[in-house]
Design a protein around this motif. Structure first.
Motif, PDB file in Angstrom:
ATOM      1  N   THR A 156      -9.491  67.121  36.864  1.00 22.46           N
ATOM      2  CA  THR A 156      -8.456  67.070  37.906  1.00 22.46           C
ATOM      3  C   THR A 156      -9.047  66.833  39.294  1.00 22.46           C
ATOM      4  O   THR A 156      -8.371  66.301  40.168  1.00 22.46           O
ATOM      5  CB  THR A 156      -7.604  68.356  37.914  1.00 22.46           C
ATOM      6  OG1 THR A 156      -8.464  69.497  38.085  1.00 22.46           O
ATOM      7  CG2 THR A 156      -6.836  68.507  36.612  1.00 22.46           C
ATOM      8  N   SER A 157     -10.311  67.220  39.485  1.00 22.61           N
ATOM      9  CA  SER A 157     -10.936  66.975  40.794  1.00 22.61           C
ATOM     10  C   SER A 157     -11.254  65.505  41.005  1.00 22.61           C
ATOM     11  O   SER A 157     -11.495  65.065  42.133  1.00 22.61           O
ATOM     12  CB  SER A 157     -12.210  67.807  40.938  1.00 22.61           C
ATOM     13  OG  SER A 157     -13.224  67.322  40.073  1.00 22.61           O
ATOM     14  N   GLN A 158     -11.260  64.729  39.906  1.00 21.77           N
ATOM     15  CA  GLN A 158     -11.603  63.308  40.004  1.00 21.77           C
ATOM     16  C   GLN A 158     -10.398  62.378  39.857  1.00 21.77           C
ATOM     17  O   GLN A 158     -10.523  61.167  39.988  1.00 21.77           O
ATOM     18  CB  GLN A 158     -12.635  62.959  38.924  1.00 21.77           C
ATOM     19  CG  GLN A 158     -13.953  63.708  39.095  1.00 21.77           C
ATOM     20  CD  GLN A 158     -14.918  63.450  37.953  1.00 21.77           C
ATOM     21  OE1 GLN A 158     -15.193  62.304  37.616  1.00 21.77           O
ATOM     22  NE2 GLN A 158     -15.420  64.506  37.343  1.00 21.77           N
ATOM     23  N   ILE A 159      -9.226  62.949  39.567  1.00 23.01           N
ATOM     24  CA  ILE A 159      -8.025  62.121  39.399  1.00 23.01           C
ATOM     25  C   ILE A 159      -7.611  61.517  40.740  1.00 23.01           C
ATOM     26  O   ILE A 159      -7.650  62.187  41.779  1.00 23.01           O
ATOM     27  CB  ILE A 159      -6.875  62.956  38.809  1.00 23.01           C
ATOM     28  CG1 ILE A 159      -7.178  63.293  37.347  1.00 23.01           C
ATOM     29  CG2 ILE A 159      -5.541  62.221  38.905  1.00 23.01           C
ATOM     30  CD1 ILE A 159      -6.152  64.197  36.702  1.00 23.01           C
ATOM     31  N   THR A 160      -7.217  60.267  40.698  1.00 25.07           N
ATOM     32  CA  THR A 160      -6.711  59.591  41.897  1.00 25.07           C
ATOM     33  C   THR A 160      -5.327  59.027  41.607  1.00 25.07           C
ATOM     34  O   THR A 160      -4.931  58.855  40.450  1.00 25.07           O
ATOM     35  CB  THR A 160      -7.637  58.447  42.334  1.00 25.07           C
ATOM     36  OG1 THR A 160      -7.754  57.500  41.261  1.00 25.07           O
ATOM     37  CG2 THR A 160      -9.020  58.970  42.704  1.00 25.07           C
ATOM     38  N   ALA A 161      -4.589  58.740  42.672  1.00 29.49           N
ATOM     39  CA  ALA A 161      -3.263  58.132  42.553  1.00 29.49           C
ATOM     40  C   ALA A 161      -3.136  57.061  43.636  1.00 29.49           C
ATOM     41  O   ALA A 161      -3.758  57.179  44.707  1.00 29.49           O
ATOM     42  CB  ALA A 161      -2.172  59.186  42.704  1.00 29.49           C
ATOM     43  N   VAL A 162      -2.345  56.069  43.371  1.00 26.97           N
ATOM     44  CA  VAL A 162      -2.183  54.955  44.312  1.00 26.97           C
ATOM     45  C   VAL A 162      -0.884  55.126  45.087  1.00 26.97           C
ATOM     46  O   VAL A 162       0.201  55.194  44.499  1.00 26.97           O
ATOM     47  CB  VAL A 162      -2.191  53.607  43.566  1.00 26.97           C
ATOM     48  CG1 VAL A 162      -1.968  52.458  44.555  1.00 26.97           C
ATOM     49  CG2 VAL A 162      -3.501  53.420  42.816  1.00 26.97           C
ATOM     50  N   VAL A 163      -1.010  55.202  46.403  1.00 31.30           N
ATOM     51  CA  VAL A 163       0.149  55.300  47.299  1.00 31.30           C
ATOM     52  C   VAL A 163       0.059  54.152  48.298  1.00 31.30           C
ATOM     53  O   VAL A 163      -0.943  54.029  49.010  1.00 31.30           O
ATOM     54  CB  VAL A 163       0.182  56.656  48.043  1.00 31.30           C
ATOM     55  CG1 VAL A 163       1.409  56.730  48.946  1.00 31.30           C
ATOM     56  CG2 VAL A 163       0.180  57.820  47.060  1.00 31.30           C
ATOM     57  N   ASP A 164       1.096  53.306  48.328  1.00 30.34           N
ATOM     58  CA  ASP A 164       1.111  52.143  49.224  1.00 30.34           C
ATOM     59  C   ASP A 164      -0.137  51.281  49.060  1.00 30.34           C
ATOM     60  O   ASP A 164      -0.738  50.834  50.044  1.00 30.34           O
ATOM     61  CB  ASP A 164       1.264  52.594  50.679  1.00 30.34           C
ATOM     62  CG  ASP A 164       2.664  53.094  50.992  1.00 30.34           C
ATOM     63  OD1 ASP A 164       3.604  52.672  50.291  1.00 30.34           O
ATOM     64  OD2 ASP A 164       2.807  53.907  51.918  1.00 30.34           O
ATOM     65  N   GLY A 165      -0.555  51.114  47.826  1.00 32.44           N
ATOM     66  CA  GLY A 165      -1.696  50.254  47.555  1.00 32.44           C
ATOM     67  C   GLY A 165      -3.047  50.879  47.801  1.00 32.44           C
ATOM     68  O   GLY A 165      -4.085  50.249  47.550  1.00 32.44           O
ATOM     69  N   GLU A 166      -3.056  52.131  48.259  1.00 34.53           N
ATOM     70  CA  GLU A 166      -4.326  52.816  48.547  1.00 34.53           C
ATOM     71  C   GLU A 166      -4.589  53.893  47.501  1.00 34.53           C
ATOM     72  O   GLU A 166      -3.732  54.736  47.228  1.00 34.53           O
ATOM     73  CB  GLU A 166      -4.279  53.456  49.933  1.00 34.53           C
ATOM     74  CG  GLU A 166      -5.563  54.184  50.319  1.00 34.53           C
ATOM     75  CD  GLU A 166      -5.437  54.945  51.637  1.00 34.53           C
ATOM     76  OE1 GLU A 166      -6.351  55.733  51.940  1.00 34.53           O
ATOM     77  OE2 GLU A 166      -4.428  54.764  52.345  1.00 34.53           O
ATOM     78  N   GLU A 167      -5.783  53.854  46.926  1.00 34.33           N
ATOM     79  CA  GLU A 167      -6.172  54.868  45.944  1.00 34.33           C
ATOM     80  C   GLU A 167      -6.670  56.111  46.667  1.00 34.33           C
ATOM     81  O   GLU A 167      -7.561  56.037  47.507  1.00 34.33           O
ATOM     82  CB  GLU A 167      -7.265  54.316  45.026  1.00 34.33           C
ATOM     83  CG  GLU A 167      -7.602  55.247  43.874  1.00 34.33           C
ATOM     84  CD  GLU A 167      -8.607  54.642  42.905  1.00 34.33           C
ATOM     85  OE1 GLU A 167      -8.833  55.237  41.843  1.00 34.33           O
ATOM     86  OE2 GLU A 167      -9.167  53.568  43.225  1.00 34.33           O
ATOM     87  N   ARG A 168      -6.065  57.265  46.332  1.00 31.39           N
ATOM     88  CA  ARG A 168      -6.416  58.512  47.034  1.00 31.39           C
ATOM     89  C   ARG A 168      -6.660  59.628  46.021  1.00 31.39           C
ATOM     90  O   ARG A 168      -6.061  59.632  44.941  1.00 31.39           O
ATOM     91  CB  ARG A 168      -5.279  58.943  47.967  1.00 31.39           C
ATOM     92  CG  ARG A 168      -4.773  57.868  48.888  1.00 31.39           C
ATOM     93  CD  ARG A 168      -3.729  58.428  49.822  1.00 31.39           C
ATOM     94  NE  ARG A 168      -3.015  57.378  50.542  1.00 31.39           N
ATOM     95  CZ  ARG A 168      -2.232  57.584  51.589  1.00 31.39           C
ATOM     96  NH1 ARG A 168      -2.065  58.807  52.055  1.00 31.39           N
ATOM     97  NH2 ARG A 168      -1.605  56.579  52.179  1.00 31.39           N
ATOM     98  N   PRO A 169      -7.507  60.603  46.380  1.00 32.43           N
ATOM     99  CA  PRO A 169      -7.683  61.783  45.512  1.00 32.43           C
ATOM    100  C   PRO A 169      -6.350  62.498  45.327  1.00 32.43           C
ATOM    101  O   PRO A 169      -5.516  62.525  46.248  1.00 32.43           O
ATOM    102  CB  PRO A 169      -8.674  62.654  46.290  1.00 32.43           C
ATOM    103  CG  PRO A 169      -9.339  61.729  47.250  1.00 32.43           C
ATOM    104  CD  PRO A 169      -8.343  60.669  47.589  1.00 32.43           C
ATOM    105  N   ILE A 170      -6.146  63.082  44.159  1.00 32.35           N
ATOM    106  CA  ILE A 170      -4.862  63.713  43.862  1.00 32.35           C
ATOM    107  C   ILE A 170      -4.545  64.840  44.847  1.00 32.35           C
ATOM    108  O   ILE A 170      -3.380  65.086  45.165  1.00 32.35           O
ATOM    109  CB  ILE A 170      -4.846  64.236  42.396  1.00 32.35           C
ATOM    110  CG1 ILE A 170      -3.416  64.488  41.925  1.00 32.35           C
ATOM    111  CG2 ILE A 170      -5.696  65.476  42.230  1.00 32.35           C
ATOM    112  CD1 ILE A 170      -2.618  63.235  41.681  1.00 32.35           C
TER     113      ILE A 170
END
Length: 564
Positions: A156-170
């Motif tokens: 879970t510390s390494q999961i990322t999500a894409v918001v407005d085309g930008e990949e960010r840590p969860i």
């Protein structure tokens, strides 16, 4: 000028220092000594003295190493030594079955202030497997539930999500729930759910592994259900938990009223999940210097010694206060010995950070109050460990609300109720979820779909119609499910118990002295017995309603602020 990093030199000058080496060898020696005492069935007084000595020696070592690591996770030397300490303590864990059986054979009346340890050992001995099996279970836990927990933490510390085309840590994506613009919050929610869905299979295996192991061991130990061992660990009765949960059930309409008030303030008919942490009002900046002056001044009005501890913490540099690269997030307080503590925070110039700091300083006051207790009687169950922190936090919030502008007052009050809603309503949903998971896990493993369905069902019962949307992956978000069992209800207990104590102190200014005595004795008695000594009946629903009434006043205050 306030120093923003802590001073660890009163503990040890360094890892290679003679002082550290002496303390390390002393701890190793005490574990060997305790083993010898148990093998020869030594006098109870000798065994208890050894237990106290062991705890006194371990506390500064653990505090020093964890403080170094958490302040800079790149500190490889501290991390390596911390791992060595865990392995060293495995030698003590191997002794626990023998220690428990030894204590269970003693007469509680001859144990003096240690009576609770003997009584707890007698109860625990009824549920112990043969010694070899208990030792094996302790050793296998490192590659069993502890490994599943580490998998969850690492993944879970390494999961990322894409918001407005930008990949960010969860973690950064979830922080967007605090954004004032709904469009940003909704995008974060949608991105977060996609991210959890992509990792649901390994996380479901981890949760199945953790709860499966716990259920097998609980059954082997003869517990009537998977809740029972946590009641013993938290030193409460089933009747007290039932009374508290009854009061929580009664309070759900109050919180739904709060959610509807917040929805109205946000211009909506009902809240969505992404609105739970949306800010109301607007706050000013709170400098660290202001926090340093404000917190002790407001604590001193009701609990003078809590104010003195806060002053000591600042003056003697017990705290590491500002965020920086390599430092862990959040906040904590841990005892370091001698009634003193270490506090880690990530202070930002907001009232929320002031409130968090006051909360952690409450834990420090609790440690201060326990300083005269024998070391092995300073272990306070989670159910009682939040008492002083809730008192501190509530005093500071109350004081700030009296002085704040209407805009800032709205922000402070809503943030306070947000937190209370999480601890009462959301944790109620987590309790229901975990109860159902344990029931079903006895028969077989559960699929990600089933975990999601149970989570949504639990949220429906807790939040009802107040929310238009739910979060099916909260079982994946919350690490508590993986590191412990029923880690949830002690938080609710701590909040409502702390608020009831706060209400008593408000009504009776002379209660302050008794309040410190309550903290000082919190490791010496079962929660029910401790509470009765101070006039509280934990098995009465009316007691828990006292804490709810404090929250009722806050919801009514919010309604006055929002209504035209």
């Amino acid at each position: 000028m306030t120093e923003t990093t802590w001073d660890l030199t009163p503990l040890f000058p360094g890892l290679e220092s003679p002082e550290f080496q002496k303390a390390w060898e002393g701890l190793k020696g005490e574990i060997v000594r305790l083993k010898g005492l148990l093998e020869e069935s030594a006098l109870l007084e000798e065994v208890l003295t050894s237990l106290d000595t062991l705890s006194e020696k371990a506390t500064p070592l653990r505090a020093y190493l964890y403080a170094r690591y958490s302040a800079d996770t790149r500190d490889e030397a501290a991390l390596a030594k911390l791992s060595e300490l865990e392995i060293l303590f495995l030698d003590f864990q191997r002794l626990r079955p023998r220690l428990t059986r030894y204590l269970a054979l003693q007469d509680p009346e001859e144990a003096g202030p240690y009576r609770l340890l003997v009584e707890e050992a007698k109860e625990e001995a009824l549920h112990m497997m043969p010694e070899g099996e208990e030792v094996l279970a302790a050793e296998l836990s490192l590659s069993g539930r502890a490994a599943w927990d580490k998998l969850h933490e690492s993944l879970t510390s390494q999961i990322t999500a894409v918001v407005d085309g930008e990949e960010r840590p969860i973690t950064k994506v979830r922080n967007l729930y605090f954004h004032p613009e709904e469009e940003v919050r909704k995008k974060a929610y949608e991105a977060e759910l996609k991210a959890w869905e992509a990792h649901e299979v390994p996380l479901a295996f981890a949760l199945n592994g953790v709860k499966g192991e716990a259920s097998v061991l609980n059954r082997r130990r003869g517990y009537r259900d998977d809740l029972e061992p946590t009641l013993h660990e938290n030193r409460i009765t089933r009747k007290a938990l039932k009374a508290m949960q009854e009061a929580v059930g009664e309070s759900l309409p109050l919180f739904r009223r709060y959610f509807l008030l917040k929805a109205r303030a946000l211009g909506k008919e009902r809240l969505d999940w992404w609105d739970l942490f949306a800010p109301l009002g607007r706050g000013r900046r709170w400098s660290l210097e202001e926090a340093r002056a404000f917190i002790p001044a407001k604590l001193a009005l009701l609990v003078p010694n809590a104010a003195k501890v806060a002053e000591m913490a600042f003056n003697e540099r017990w705290m590491d206060l500002l965020p920086r690269k390599g430092k862990v997030g959040g906040a904590y307080c841990m005892a370091r010995g001698g009634g003193k503590s270490l506090i880690l925070a990530n202070y930002e110039e907001s009232f929320e950070s002031v409130s968090t700091l006051a909360h952690e300083l409450g834990h420090a006051y609790h440690n201060f109050a326990l300083k005269e207790a024998p070391a092995s009687l300073r272990r306070v169950p989670m159910t009682l460990a939040e008492t002083a922190s809730i008192m501190n936090e509530t005093l500071v919030v109350e004081a700030a609300l009296k002085e704040a502008s209407p805009e800032e007052g709205l922000l402070i009050l809503d943030a306070y109720l947000q937190g209370a809603a999480q601890v009462v309503v959301d944790i109620y949903s987590r309790f229901l979820f975990e109860s159902w998971v344990f029931q079903r896990r006895k028969a077989r493993e559960l699929s990600p779909r089933e975990f999601k369905e149970l989570m949504l069902k639990a949220q429906e019962e807790a939040y009802g119609e107040a929310l238009a949307t739910r979060h099916p992956y909260m079982w994946a978000v919350k690490g508590h499910y993986y590191g412990a069992d029923f880690y949830n209800y002690p938080y609710t207990f701590g909040l409502l118990f702390g608020l009831a104590v706060y209400q008593e102190a408000k009504e009776d200014p002379g209660f302050a002295g008794r309040y410190e005595a309550l903290l000082a004795e919190s490791g010496r008695y079962q929660a029910k017995e401790l509470a009765l000594r101070f006039g509280f009946d934990l098995e009465s629903v009316d007691f828990w309603r006292r804490g709810i009434r404090v929250l009722e006043e806050k919801v009514a205050q919010l309604e006055r602020m929002i209504s035209p």
